[in-house]
Motif scaffolding. Structure first.
Motif, PDB file in Angstrom:
ATOM      1  N   TYR A   1       0.855  -1.173   0.000  1.00  0.00           N
ATOM      2  CA  TYR A   1       0.000   0.000   0.000  1.00  0.00           C
ATOM      3  C   TYR A   1       0.898   1.232   0.000  1.00  0.00           C
ATOM      4  O   TYR A   1       2.088   1.154   0.301  1.00  0.00           O
ATOM      5  CB  TYR A   1      -0.934   0.012   1.211  1.00  0.00           C
ATOM      6  CG  TYR A   1      -0.232   0.137   2.549  1.00  0.00           C
ATOM      7  CD1 TYR A   1       0.171   1.386   3.058  1.00  0.00           C
ATOM      8  CD2 TYR A   1       0.032  -0.990   3.315  1.00  0.00           C
ATOM      9  CE1 TYR A   1       0.819   1.497   4.264  1.00  0.00           C
ATOM     10  CE2 TYR A   1       0.683  -0.884   4.542  1.00  0.00           C
ATOM     11  CZ  TYR A   1       1.069   0.357   5.005  1.00  0.00           C
ATOM     12  OH  TYR A   1       1.710   0.469   6.208  1.00  0.00           O
TER      13      TYR A   1
ATOM     14  N   TYR B   1      -4.625   0.997  -1.353  1.00  0.00           N
ATOM     15  CA  TYR B   1      -4.294  -0.299  -1.940  1.00  0.00           C
ATOM     16  C   TYR B   1      -4.726  -0.264  -3.404  1.00  0.00           C
ATOM     17  O   TYR B   1      -5.907  -0.087  -3.708  1.00  0.00           O
ATOM     18  CB  TYR B   1      -5.039  -1.424  -1.224  1.00  0.00           C
ATOM     19  CG  TYR B   1      -4.648  -1.600   0.223  1.00  0.00           C
ATOM     20  CD1 TYR B   1      -3.635  -2.485   0.577  1.00  0.00           C
ATOM     21  CD2 TYR B   1      -5.308  -0.902   1.236  1.00  0.00           C
ATOM     22  CE1 TYR B   1      -3.283  -2.654   1.919  1.00  0.00           C
ATOM     23  CE2 TYR B   1      -4.963  -1.069   2.571  1.00  0.00           C
ATOM     24  CZ  TYR B   1      -3.952  -1.950   2.905  1.00  0.00           C
ATOM     25  OH  TYR B   1      -3.614  -2.117   4.224  1.00  0.00           O
TER      26      TYR B   1
ATOM     27  N   TYR C   1      -5.575  -1.985  -6.720  1.00  0.00           N
ATOM     28  CA  TYR C   1      -5.973  -3.314  -7.176  1.00  0.00           C
ATOM     29  C   TYR C   1      -5.372  -3.616  -8.556  1.00  0.00           C
ATOM     30  O   TYR C   1      -5.462  -2.802  -9.481  1.00  0.00           O
ATOM     31  CB  TYR C   1      -7.502  -3.426  -7.247  1.00  0.00           C
ATOM     32  CG  TYR C   1      -7.953  -4.776  -7.754  1.00  0.00           C
ATOM     33  CD1 TYR C   1      -8.064  -5.856  -6.889  1.00  0.00           C
ATOM     34  CD2 TYR C   1      -8.223  -4.981  -9.108  1.00  0.00           C
ATOM     35  CE1 TYR C   1      -8.438  -7.106  -7.350  1.00  0.00           C
ATOM     36  CE2 TYR C   1      -8.594  -6.234  -9.577  1.00  0.00           C
ATOM     37  CZ  TYR C   1      -8.702  -7.287  -8.694  1.00  0.00           C
ATOM     38  OH  TYR C   1      -9.069  -8.524  -9.151  1.00  0.00           O
TER      39      TYR C   1
ATOM     40  N   ASP D   1      -9.332   1.110  -1.143  1.00  0.00           N
ATOM     41  CA  ASP D   1      -8.916   0.360  -2.323  1.00  0.00           C
ATOM     42  C   ASP D   1      -9.141   1.209  -3.569  1.00  0.00           C
ATOM     43  O   ASP D   1     -10.155   1.888  -3.689  1.00  0.00           O
ATOM     44  CB  ASP D   1      -9.687  -0.947  -2.417  1.00  0.00           C
ATOM     45  CG  ASP D   1      -9.233  -1.940  -1.367  1.00  0.00           C
ATOM     46  OD1 ASP D   1      -8.447  -2.835  -1.698  1.00  0.00           O
ATOM     47  OD2 ASP D   1      -9.658  -1.805  -0.202  1.00  0.00           O
TER      48      ASP D   1
END
Length: 271
Positions: free
Chosen positions: A178, A187, A189, A218
């Motif tokens: 991260y 984070y 993806y 995310d």
């Protein structure tokens, strides 16, 4: 075809997990601008990265004029012409005055060479930042770079971000890592199966939602756009842009996300 399926969550999970959906490359070309505009106007994209050096950047911004969208600087040193006089930044440019291509960066990286001069790249990054303010009338709500294989480029981004107190978003060193944005863990993806992703990018959205982190936000980064002559001549990323555009602007996808136990956020929401 977009397959919508319900995702069941474990009882007691945090219902306010955060998901950020971003589109990169506004200004790349007219086709890219229209694809991004559709993904914003009808879809789920609320954060957009602007390539301020590109001739169609203002046209792209006009398409988003009435939208409540978070705009960032998507700093670019591998497509089009620089804002700085090419004679002042020779390590970044070809003889025709255009930036060296991402292919040239990758080739040099395999040879262990970073041909980017740090002082030169800082000059161009700073020029693109000032252009952002000129085009939008405000500072970027996030500040990052169009990925190229150059450590000096990312060093330059940090220098300019610190110089102007900009909200810098680093690239993670590993896909499992991260990065910190202000005080929030981000984070990023990465699709696990790119062949499946290219057939149906919604599978990445579903997988990301299924595996949202509880201790941060995310992030899904897309490159929506329609194919035009400039894109065909300058990018290896073509068909997938059109596929992403249709997915991101599909009302079923929007409705599905609204039914999930998450909060859709932009960079300006992250403190």
């Amino acid at each position: 075809m977009i397959l919508i399926r319900k995702i069941e969550r474990k009882r007691g999970e945090n219902l306010m997990k955060q998901l950020l959906i971003r589109a990169d490359d506004l200004g790349y070309s007219d086709g890219v601008n229209y694809g991004i505009a559709k993904a914003v106007n009808k879809g789920v994209v609320k954060s957009v990265g602007v390539m301020t050096n590109m001739p169609t950047a203002m046209d792209g911004l006009k398409l988003l004029k009435k939208e409540n969208v978070c705009l960032g600087q998507h700093t670019n040193i591998c497509v089009g012409k620089p804002i700085t006089d090419p004679a002042l930044i020779p390590t970044l440019c070809k003889e025709d005055g255009c930036f060296k291509t991402s292919r040239e960066y990758r080739k040099s990286k395999t040879e262990g060479i970073d041909f980017v001069n740090l002082d030169e790249v800082v000059m161009e990054i700073e020029a693109q930042y000032k252009k952002f303010i000129e085009l939008t009338g405000k500072r970027p709500e996030y500040f990052e770079g169009h990925a190229v294989a150059s450590d000096n480029f990312f060093k330059g981004l940090k220098i300019v971000a610190e110089r102007y107190n900009l909200p810098y978003l680093e690239m993670p060193k590993e896909t499992s890592d991260y990065v910190m944005f202000r005080n929030t863990k981000i984070y990023c993806y990465i699709p696990k199966d790119f062949a499946e992703y290219e057939k149906n990018p919604f599978t990445a959205v579903q997988d990301a939602v299924l595996n949202l982190h509880e201790d941060g936000c995310d992030m899904l980064v897309f490159h929506p756009g329609y194919i035009d002559d400039y894109l065909l001549k300058n990018s290896s990323m073509t068909m997938i842009r059109a596929v992403e555009t249709e997915m991101l602007s599909n009302s079923k996808v929007k409705n599905w996300l609204e039914q999930q136990d998450l909060r859709l956020v932009t960079y300006s929401d992250l403190k």
